[in-house]
Write a protein that holds these residues in place. Structure first.
Motif, PDB file in Angstrom:
ATOM      1  N   UNK A 300       0.777  -1.230   0.000  1.00 10.38           N
ATOM      2  CA  UNK A 300       0.000   0.000   0.000  1.00 10.38           C
ATOM      3  C   UNK A 300       0.808   1.281   0.000  1.00 10.38           C
ATOM      4  N   UNK A 301       2.129   1.176  -0.216  1.00 12.55           N
ATOM      5  CA  UNK A 301       2.975   2.368  -0.263  1.00 12.55           C
ATOM      6  C   UNK A 301       3.104   2.865  -1.706  1.00 12.55           C
ATOM      7  N   UNK A 302       3.366   4.170  -1.841  1.00 12.11           N
ATOM      8  CA  UNK A 302       3.587   4.737  -3.178  1.00 12.11           C
ATOM      9  C   UNK A 302       5.069   4.983  -3.449  1.00 12.11           C
ATOM     10  N   UNK A 303       5.899   4.984  -2.396  1.00 15.13           N
ATOM     11  CA  UNK A 303       7.342   5.138  -2.582  1.00 15.13           C
ATOM     12  C   UNK A 303       8.110   4.474  -1.451  1.00 15.13           C
ATOM     13  N   UNK A 304       9.242   3.881  -1.807  1.00 12.75           N
ATOM     14  CA  UNK A 304      10.155   3.319  -0.812  1.00 12.75           C
ATOM     15  C   UNK A 304      11.523   3.980  -0.937  1.00 12.75           C
ATOM     16  N   UNK A 305      11.568   5.108  -1.655  1.00 10.95           N
ATOM     17  CA  UNK A 305      12.829   5.805  -1.894  1.00 10.95           C
ATOM     18  C   UNK A 305      12.855   7.193  -1.278  1.00 10.95           C
ATOM     19  N   UNK A 306      11.750   7.887  -1.340  1.00  6.33           N
ATOM     20  CA  UNK A 306      11.719   9.291  -0.937  1.00  6.33           C
ATOM     21  C   UNK A 306      11.283   9.432   0.521  1.00  6.33           C
ATOM     22  N   UNK A 307      12.006  10.269   1.255  1.00  9.02           N
ATOM     23  CA  UNK A 307      11.612  10.579   2.629  1.00  9.02           C
ATOM     24  C   UNK A 307      10.360  11.440   2.617  1.00  9.02           C
ATOM     25  N   UNK A 308       9.439  11.154   3.528  1.00 10.32           N
ATOM     26  CA  UNK A 308       8.239  11.991   3.648  1.00 10.32           C
ATOM     27  C   UNK A 308       8.622  13.364   4.178  1.00 10.32           C
ATOM     28  N   UNK A 309       9.545  13.393   5.136  1.00 17.59           N
ATOM     29  CA  UNK A 309       9.953  14.656   5.765  1.00 17.59           C
ATOM     30  C   UNK A 309      11.461  14.815   5.658  1.00 17.59           C
ATOM     31  N   UNK A 310      11.889  15.822   4.922  1.00 18.52           N
ATOM     32  CA  UNK A 310      13.317  16.062   4.740  1.00 18.52           C
ATOM     33  C   UNK A 310      13.539  17.041   3.610  1.00 18.52           C
ATOM     34  N   UNK A 311      14.777  17.308   3.304  1.00 15.82           N
ATOM     35  CA  UNK A 311      15.116  18.203   2.202  1.00 15.82           C
ATOM     36  C   UNK A 311      16.417  17.762   1.551  1.00 15.82           C
ATOM     37  N   UNK A 312      16.548  18.111   0.285  1.00 20.38           N
ATOM     38  CA  UNK A 312      17.809  17.888  -0.407  1.00 20.38           C
ATOM     39  C   UNK A 312      17.795  16.698  -1.337  1.00 20.38           C
ATOM     40  N   UNK A 313      18.063  16.975  -2.618  1.00 19.10           N
ATOM     41  CA  UNK A 313      18.214  15.903  -3.588  1.00 19.10           C
ATOM     42  C   UNK A 313      16.901  15.276  -4.014  1.00 19.10           C
ATOM     43  N   UNK A 314      17.033  14.297  -4.875  1.00 21.53           N
ATOM     44  CA  UNK A 314      15.873  13.651  -5.478  1.00 21.53           C
ATOM     45  C   UNK A 314      14.967  12.973  -4.451  1.00 21.53           C
ATOM     46  N   UNK A 315      15.580  12.470  -3.351  1.00 18.29           N
ATOM     47  CA  UNK A 315      14.805  11.675  -2.389  1.00 18.29           C
ATOM     48  C   UNK A 315      14.622  12.387  -1.043  1.00 18.29           C
ATOM     49  N   UNK A 316      14.813  13.712  -1.009  1.00 16.69           N
ATOM     50  CA  UNK A 316      14.684  14.509   0.232  1.00 16.69           C
ATOM     51  C   UNK A 316      15.505  13.889   1.347  1.00 16.69           C
ATOM     52  N   UNK A 317      16.729  13.470   0.984  1.00 16.59           N
ATOM     53  CA  UNK A 317      17.492  12.619   1.886  1.00 16.59           C
ATOM     54  C   UNK A 317      18.692  13.219   2.562  1.00 16.59           C
ATOM     55  N   UNK A 318      18.924  14.527   2.420  1.00 15.21           N
ATOM     56  CA  UNK A 318      20.154  15.088   2.990  1.00 15.21           C
ATOM     57  C   UNK A 318      19.916  15.746   4.337  1.00 15.21           C
ATOM     58  N   UNK A 319      18.939  16.610   4.430  1.00 19.16           N
ATOM     59  CA  UNK A 319      18.692  17.365   5.665  1.00 19.16           C
ATOM     60  C   UNK A 319      17.616  16.658   6.490  1.00 19.16           C
ATOM     61  N   UNK A 320      17.895  16.361   7.765  1.00 17.59           N
ATOM     62  CA  UNK A 320      16.921  15.647   8.601  1.00 17.59           C
ATOM     63  C   UNK A 320      15.596  16.386   8.740  1.00 17.59           C
ATOM     64  N   UNK A 321      14.597  15.679   9.211  1.00 19.25           N
ATOM     65  CA  UNK A 321      13.259  16.239   9.380  1.00 19.25           C
ATOM     66  C   UNK A 321      13.240  17.298  10.481  1.00 19.25           C
ATOM     67  N   UNK A 322      12.659  18.445  10.169  1.00 21.04           N
ATOM     68  CA  UNK A 322      12.546  19.531  11.137  1.00 21.04           C
ATOM     69  C   UNK A 322      11.490  20.524  10.693  1.00 21.04           C
ATOM     70  N   UNK A 323      11.310  21.611  11.432  1.00 23.05           N
ATOM     71  CA  UNK A 323      10.238  22.586  11.152  1.00 23.05           C
ATOM     72  C   UNK A 323      10.296  23.188   9.752  1.00 23.05           C
ATOM     73  N   UNK A 324      11.503  23.292   9.154  1.00 21.97           N
ATOM     74  CA  UNK A 324      11.614  23.907   7.822  1.00 21.97           C
ATOM     75  C   UNK A 324      11.603  22.872   6.698  1.00 21.97           C
ATOM     76  N   UNK A 325      11.438  21.610   7.038  1.00 24.76           N
ATOM     77  CA  UNK A 325      11.464  20.546   6.023  1.00 24.76           C
ATOM     78  C   UNK A 325      10.184  20.509   5.205  1.00 24.76           C
ATOM     79  N   UNK A 326      10.310  20.015   4.007  1.00 21.10           N
ATOM     80  CA  UNK A 326       9.117  19.654   3.228  1.00 21.10           C
ATOM     81  C   UNK A 326       8.529  18.392   3.846  1.00 21.10           C
TER      82      UNK A 326
END
Length: 373
Positions: A300-326
């Motif tokens: 039932x998932x739509x992605x196993x690559x992209x972080x739900x909460x994060x920033x940076x790069x194709x997979x939102x994988x560089x900056x940890x989850x925080x108040x300014x994250x997508x």
């Protein structure tokens, strides 16, 4: 009228007596006991909130789906419950294991269990030094030693020993940071990799873990759950910094995890033979998470690559989850909450396999069976 009141009172007393007998029977079966949780950020329930550390999750939107806190962050590195939280609930423990460093980790609160896990912590004491402060497994066991003494004071030595040995489960979810934030750490680990081969480093990990688990045994732990290291080469952070495609993972990281996991399985067998009365359960988290990543749509998932909460790069994988994250809106459709950690939806699937699954993922018994041993 008086007889009706007497009948009502008798009925209430009967119900109370039956309830007491049922609860007492449950207690004798060991159906309710303590859950002692050791590990890293995968199961940290808030210990790092009380440390001066760069590894923290007590900032929004972490915990946005954690009902017990009303959606406020608690220090859990996910949007909701950790695997440890879910397993405790399913086993009937009425309260989450309290973080050891929390002010309320005293008195009867510890009877349901204590969580010693720490984001950035590892088997090796040097692991996670990039975060400044964290609790390695040696320190976590030092803290359990303090808890063990508290149990003697609360229950008396005889009852405390019975409670710990027969009714309590010790879960150890650790090792990923020893690779990601030690051996594979860019720049800081170059000297280590030059001086120590992967085999030698894994030898050190296993030797340390052997001593650590033996120490817990000497403190009366008998029911152990050993989580292996997941496919760390497939987390959004690794995919992003290595500029991989959606269906690719970092080979070296996964190879090291696989090598370690083979050795951990051997250690399970060795300690089962050496430590009388102990049960060591091997949780095959690697294959379980890899199954989710490979066949995510099936779950039932739509992605196993992209972080739900994060920033940076194709997979939102560089900056940890925080108040300014997508942050994504369909949080239950993402395998990963942030660049490193699973979402609550993924944790739920993992936890239920460990609780009720077959020996493909949890052996020699699942956690429901371990509880009743």
């Amino acid at each position: 009228m008086a007889s009706a009141k007497s009948w009502s009172l008798a009925l209430v007393l009967l119900c109370i007596s039956l309830s007491y007998l049922v609860n007492a029977a449950g207690d004798n079966n060991g159906s309710i006991g303590a859950s002692f949780i050791f590990g890293d950020s995968l199961v940290d329930a808030g210990n790092n909130n009380y440390l001066q550390t760069l590894s923290k999750a007590n900032i929004p939107p972490n915990g946005i789906d954690f009902k017990a806190s009303g959606g406020n962050p608690t220090g859990r590195y996910t949007n909701g419950r950790t695997i440890g939280d879910i397993i405790g609930e399913e086993l009937g423990v009425p309260n989450y294991a309290v973080p050891y460093l929390a002010p309320n980790s005293t008195g009867k609160a510890i009877l349901y269990g204590v969580n010693y896990a720490s984001g950035g912590g590892g088997i090796m004491n040097a692991t996670g030094r990039i975060f400044v402060n964290r609790l390695g497994l040696d320190i976590q066991i030092d803290f359990f030693n303090n808890t063990r003494k508290q149990f003697d004071q609360l229950l008396g030595p005889s009852k405390a020993k019975d409670y710990i040995t027969r009714r309590s489960i010790f879960s150890v979810t650790i090792g990923a940071n020893d690779f990601l934030n030690n051996y594979l750490l860019p720049v800081l680990s170059i000297a280590t990799r030059i001086s120590e081969s992967p085999d030698a480093f894994i030898d050190d990990m296993i030797n340390n873990l052997r001593n650590q688990l033996t120490r817990l045994y000497q403190l009366d732990a008998r029911k152990f759950v050993l989580g292996n290291v997941g496919p760390i080469g497939c987390v959004p952070y690794q995919k992003t910094i290595n500029q991989l495609n959606e269906n690719e993972c970092v080979d070296l990281a996964n190879k090291l995890a696989t090598q370690y996991n083979v050795r951990l399985k051997d250690l399970q067998t060795e300690l089962t033979g050496k430590l009388p009365g102990a049960t060591f359960v091997y949780a095959n988290v690697y294959d379980l998470v890899m199954e989710l990543i490979t066949n995510y749509e099936k779950y039932g998932f739509t992605t196993a690559s992209k972080a739900c909460c994060g920033n940076g790069g194709q997979f939102a994988g560089i900056i940890p989850c925080g108040p300014t994250s997508s942050m994504c809106q369909d949080r239950d459709k993402h395998v990963f909450w942030d660049p490193y950690h699973p979402s609550e939806a993924a944790n739920l699937i993992i936890a239920r396999q460990l609780l009720y699954g077959s020996t493909r993922y949890i052996s020699p018994v699942n956690l429901k069976q371990l509880r009743s041993l």
